[in-house]
Motif scaffolding. Structure first.
Motif: not given
Length: 460
Positions: A159-164, A221-225
């Motif tokens: 896994v390369r990409d991580w959403v914390t 981070v995956a933001y609720s934008l």
């Protein structure tokens, strides 16, 4: 197609889910209790008394679901790891059966040419940590970093990409301020503290990822934008929209990307809850340890007017404008605002890659007499928002991929199973999967790497 809009060759055509919303098997293979397991037992907390106990049975059907993604031609999948499935007590000994499950899932994805984007925290905090203070307790940020480091060690070779962290604003507001989500707290000051510790957890986890030395490993981070539209063309409404934008968007984006907490919102929170004495020296530096991409969860906009609304906010959020199409949850469908949001992020954070980590709509389309699910409204929604992403890319925004929410009709938190967001219909009694018209349309787009220049005939 007589004309088409082509996307970059390596564009990620993905879908997204989260563990609690799809896995089920909440008591299987040593999994510990999560805050959502506990919250779902609170009378009246979830529509219809629904729970995630069974969800979509994805824990048992992961192989079937990955094969279905591959059959559609999808190239990416955003999943989350269940913290209590790996660490039933939140820390301490890792559960080998949980580890083996995610090992198999990641390997299956890669074997089918599907790139995993892995979320570490999608709201299912181990209840054992909540009993010790949860996200209001600073120690939870450190425990999260330890959990993240264990995941990097176990899966980082693939896994390369991580959403914390997924949507820290929603966790803070719905979970700790309004009590509508787990853990069901109604504590304004506690919500500000929890949001800070979530961001601190991100920074500590990003530092742990850097410490692995894995080349190319990325965290974000995956933001609720929510784009903000002033209700009227007045200075007061524009100021209200800017203030609300600070509450929803800037309070998170600014510190993660090295600017510290915005001064106007810091003053606002200090007026509302008192000194932010939980923000220790060095915290903002730790939060800004690294964000290699911005995860954009976009569903709709906020229309904001001056004046007192609910709570201690000097603004009022309006219900939308007449004539604007809406989902079955009454959310406005405004794809142009997605273009504007992506370009805003590109201007504010130049050079930072963008991923649309969630975008979707709830439409209650059931199987017809022939067993098929014809959801033309979702096809139109998809086309409109993919066209919006294409416009942003054409204007220079470095958007690397799009992850439709969601792959399956799943458990939608306090709304239970009523909203259906999936590209795949899930029968609530049998868990039988049926690919919807939108799923087949999206799969064809993924295989072609392009969308029709005009909306599909009959959709909308």
């Amino acid at each position: 197609m007589t004309a088409e809009l082509r996307f970059p060759p390596r564009f990620r055509w993905g879908t997204a889910t989260s563990a609690y919303q799809v896995e089920g098997a909440t008591r299987a293979d040593g999994r510990g209790e999560s805050v959502w397991d506990r919250f779902c037992r609170v009378p009246g907390a979830i529509e219809n008394g629904d729970t995630g106990d069974d969800a979509c049975d994805h824990y048992a059907r992961a192989g079937e679901d990955v094969a279905l993604m591959a059959s559609l031609g999808l190239t990416a999948y955003r999943l989350s790891l269940a913290w209590p499935r790996l660490f039933p007590a939140g820390d301490g000994r890792i559960e080998p059966r949980g580890l083996a499950h995610y090992d198999r899932l990641i390997d299956r994805l890669l074997a089918h040419g599907i790139t995993p984007l892995v979320t570490l925290y999608h709201w299912d905090l181990p209840q054992a940590l909540q009993d010790r203070g949860g996200w209001r307790d600073r120690a939870t940020a450190r425990r999260f970093a330890d959990y993240a480091a264990a995941c990097f060690d176990a899966f980082g070779d693939r896994v390369r990409d991580w959403v914390t962290v997924n949507e820290p604003w929603i966790v803070g507001v719905l979970g700790h301020q309004l009590g509508l989500h787990a853990p069901g707290e109604r504590d304004l000051a506690g919500s500000v503290r929890a949001m800070h510790h979530l961001l601190l957890g991100h920074g500590l986890a990003a530092s742990a990822l850097r410490a692995t030395g894995r080349p190319g490993a990325r965290a974000g981070v995956a933001y609720s934008l929510y784009p903000h539209t002033p209700a009227g063309d007045t200075a007061a409404d524009r100021a209200a929209a800017h203030a609300s934008d600070g509450y929803v968007n800037r309070w998170f984006l600014d510190p993660v990307h090295g600017r510290g907490y915005p001064a106007d919102m810091r003053e606002h929170w200090e007026r509302a809850v008192g000194p932010l004495d939980f923000v220790a020296d060095g915290d903002e530096r730790a939060i800004a340890a690294g964000s290699d991409f911005i995860g954009v969860n976009y569903y709709t906009r906020r229309i904001v007017a001056a004046g007192r609304g609910d709570g201690p906010w000097p603004w009022r959020v309006e219900r939308g404008r007449p004539g604007v199409p809406r989902t079955d949850l009454n959310w406005e469908i405004v794809p142009d605002d997605l273009t504007a949001l992506l370009l805003r992020l590109h201007r504010a954070h130049p050079g930072v890659p963008l991923l649309v980590t969630e975008n979707g709509a709830a439409f209650d389309d059931a199987p017809g007499p022939d067993g098929g699910v014809r959801d033309a409204r979702r096809v139109a929604f998809l086309h409109g928002h993919l066209a919006a992403v294409h416009r942003a890319i054409a204007a220079g925004a470095p958007v690397e991929g799009y992850y439709h929410w969601s792959f399956l009709d799943n458990f939608e938190w306090a709304m239970g199973y009523r909203p259906r967001f999936g590209l795949v219909h899930v029968d609530r009694d049998t868990r039988r999967r049926t690919v919807k018209e939108s799923g087949r349309w999206y799969g064809a787009v993924a295989r072609a790497g392009a969308i029709p220049a005009r909306p599909p005939g009959g959709a909308g």
